[in-house]
Motif scaffolding. Sequence first.
Motif: not given
Length: 522
Positions: A250-257
């Motif tokens: 999930h792009p958003g989850d990866l960015l936040r990670m």
Amino acid sequence: MTDQSIYRRFQQSARTHADRIAIRSALGDLTYAGLEQSSRELGRALMALGIKRGDRIAIWGVNSQPWAEAGLGIQGAGATLVPIGTRLRGREAEGILNDAAARIVFCDEKFGDFSYVEALLERDIPSLETIVVLDGSGGDSGKVISLAALRARSAEVEEAALDRRIAEATGDDIVDIIFTSGTTGKPKGVPMTSEQSLIACEAQRNELTRFTPDDVFAITYPFAHNAGYRAGWQVAVLYGVRILPVSTFHPGDLLRMIEREGVTFLPTAPPVAQGIIDHPDRPNVNLNSVRIVATGGTTIPVRQVEELRDAFGPGTQVQTGYGLTETAGSVTSTMPEDGPAVVAKTVGRALSMLEVKIVGPDHKELPVGEVGEIVVKGPQVLKGYYNNPEATAAAFTKDGFFLTGDAGWVDEHGNYSITDRIKDMYLVGGFNCYPAEIEGMMQGIPGVARVAVIGVDDQRLGQVGRAFIVKSPGAELTEEDVIAWCRKEMANYKVPRSVRFLDALPLNATGKVAKVELRAMD
């Protein structure tokens, strides 16, 4: 290398970095000391089940902490790890497990609506004795047990017995067999020795990742794939790196990670990279911790390289390369000084431990700029396919170079470019698809008389499959019927995205399907 045992080398790293975090996941933090202890416990439990050196044990599940623990436990017990891709289905896993004669399978209980456990129980796998469920309680019953139940068996084997098993390991031991499809349509096992794995890991670290214990590695490639396994968590644990398993994208989850964990190394398939670039939250997320974004598996546009550099900042290196399961990982890679055009249009230069060249049909080397087949030789190149002497004999030149089946050329700077697939393979989002294998499965569709599959361009995934079908007389078969059958029987990246029905397939003079004509069709 002073020690050619991959597990003993892991132990050295675990003791050097004992208090550092080895894996951070939804299960919490696991230190290197904890990872060694857990893997030893699983190794003893496997010995309690009667596992001997060289026995094959498979893992079929998403990226997770238990996956890595089980993989290390298997190798600590002296057994051979057989990873199975999460997108494969029962029919495909059955063939791999029977070829490997696997005694045990570690698996997730489910992935979405698909039950790994049910798929295994429904298939005819005579060698399979035990199914260990990695996630959830597992509900111990018959040959299905939970990971906790397996761990409990470790009390039956003394630590000293495991120490003796670990001490017996040599560089010639087969530590893993990754199955890769071929043009014959039947997956082929690629065995790697402990020594070859260590050579590949050291090359990966010294020439590509330059890992230190301060690195944080978000592993988006599947653990069952060479990029997520040997070039993923395996090389990471040898150098004290912190691992972040990414099971779904999930792009958003990866960015936040990336921002939260200070990710420093991020390998991604081009579709994942594009998802990061396009995400609306990306401009508001701090990505400066990332020093390398590695993307490969298919050609990427220059624009994407430039956008990645803009997204992550001037301190981030965008890297691409070329590798194979049969070479235990990378063959070529771009370098930090390379510009966007080199990164996008080439796969870089050969790694120092490998000999790479372009040859013609007679296997003689071709001059710079001329297109031919890419061949490679080196210490980590497979010695032969598992129990498949015919495929092995066909895979090498007389002077010992492995025939990759990929067409390409090399420029005056030593940069290689991939132009085509001699073996008819195409790539869907970085996953290899072999038409012969897909066609073989699709012949099982009721109403299909003949079928041919090709790769066609796709803006998001690079390429996707297109099937051309000749129906059996009287068959009432629709595109929706074909795709629905395929989704049930094969990995989703193999499923053709479109179907064309023909009265007959075009054939050449020798009776083979003329795929060049199929590619010319709209």
